[in-house]
Design an enzyme around this catalytic site. Structure first.
Site, PDB file in Angstrom:
ATOM      1  N   SER A  60       2.425   1.271   3.861  1.00 13.65           N
ATOM      2  CA  SER A  60       2.496   2.722   3.698  1.00 13.65           C
ATOM      3  C   SER A  60       1.757   3.445   4.828  1.00 13.65           C
ATOM      4  O   SER A  60       2.094   3.265   5.998  1.00 13.65           O
ATOM      5  CB  SER A  60       1.961   3.103   2.314  1.00 13.65           C
ATOM      6  N   ASP A 182       8.053   2.448  -0.927  1.00 11.05           N
ATOM      7  CA  ASP A 182       6.658   2.227  -0.520  1.00 11.05           C
ATOM      8  C   ASP A 182       6.161   0.824  -0.863  1.00 11.05           C
ATOM      9  O   ASP A 182       6.319   0.342  -1.984  1.00 11.05           O
ATOM     10  CB  ASP A 182       5.790   3.272  -1.229  1.00 11.05           C
TER      11      ASP A 182
END
Length: 306
Positions: A60, A182
């Site tokens: 991320s 993510d």
């Protein structure tokens, strides 16, 4: 930092890694949206002091930080986050309302790096270091690891975007026949992957929560079950993520205390929001990261020299 990022044009900059010694070490970077400002401070200290790790694993915001580190773009992450945090086109719920994703690809991965604040794609391509991004495959419920070959193609940008596409507020990213979101859901801190890939290497882990933090159960599961009802394996990972996350933090602490890895994390609880809009708060967190790296510099160098 040695020189303010904003005072240098793309043509004037040279990669901070130029002429440096690259260590056979792995750098593992946790995500955390705007908590990544702490990591930005740590990495700028590393770049200022010639700490270059051959392999970088980022989840991320950790992947976004690693992207700039690999290119030797000293100061870029902090500069962009503090410059654009109040711009609704950057990272905002307004983006989500208008486009279905809080992070706008056309702005973050096109307008900024290609027009507003040009990114040094050549420096990334020619870098002696490697970046592996971590996303979550929502069909298999497993982490997806992708080592970027260059930084300009739509395919490579898709993997980078996928790593930072937060569930519930992002569109699913489809690339190479995979459906990704993510990476934090499936591998928040990709230390084990680093160990499997390079067993003999030294490892530096940068976390974005302090030692007192304990993640609680996901309160958004009722909504997640409605949105991702076709992906039961991904829902399992979301529901039990807090258990795996807390176990990983305990494991990293034990390895650090045993001298097997080196860990850097915030000294106090991080209170900024995921979509923080206050540039002063963001810069303060950046300074905390830089200071924490400086505080542990001697210990880190001793670890790397063993």
């Amino acid at each position: 930092m040695k020189q303010s990022y904003s005072t240098r044009t793309a043509l004037e900059r040279t990669p901070a890694y130029e002429g440096a010694t690259i260590m056979d070490a792995d750098l593992i970077l946790e995500g955390g949206a705007m908590r990544g400002q702490f990591t930005a401070g740590v990495l700028d200290f590393f770049m200022d002091h010639g700490i270059w790790c051959k392999n970088v694993y980022g989840t991320s915001a950790g992947a976004l930080n690693g992207y700039n580190y690999i290119a030797g773009e000293l100061g870029r992450t902090c500069y962009l986050n503090t410059k654009y945090c109040t711009d609704s086109r950057y990272l905002s719920m307004r983006n989500f309302a208008l486009t279905g994703s809080a992070l706008r690809r056309d702005f973050m991965f096109d307008a900024i790096p290609n027009e507003l604040d040009p990114f040094d794609y050549d420096a990334f391509r020619d870098s002696p270091m490697n970046l592996t991004t971590v996303a979550s495959n929502i069909e298999t419920g497993e982490a997806d690891y992708h080592t970027m070959e260059e930084a300009r193609s739509e395919r490579e940008i898709s993997y980078l975007q996928a790593s930072a596409s937060m569930p519930l507020v992002s569109k699913i990213i489809e690339v190479d026949g995979k459906k990704l979101l993510d990476g934090g859901t499936c591998d928040s801190v990709p230390l084990l992957r680093s160990m499997l890939d390079h067993r003999a290497n030294k490892r530096i882990v940068v976390l974005t929560q302090d030692e007192t933090y304990v993640k609680g159960p996901n309160k958004t599961m009722p909504l997640a079950r409605r949105i991702y009802d076709e992906y039961p394996l991904f829902l399992d990972r979301m529901e039990y993520r807090h258990i795996e996350y807390n176990r990983t933090y305990r494991w990293i602490k034990r390895l650090h205390d045993a001298g097997e890895i080196f860990m850097i994390q915030p000294a106090k609880p991080v209170t900024i929001s995921n979509l923080e809009k206050d540039p002063e708060k963001l810069f303060d967190l950046y300074e905390q990261g830089y200071a924490e790296a400086a505080l542990h510099y001697a210990e880190l160098m001793e670890y790397l020299a063993r």
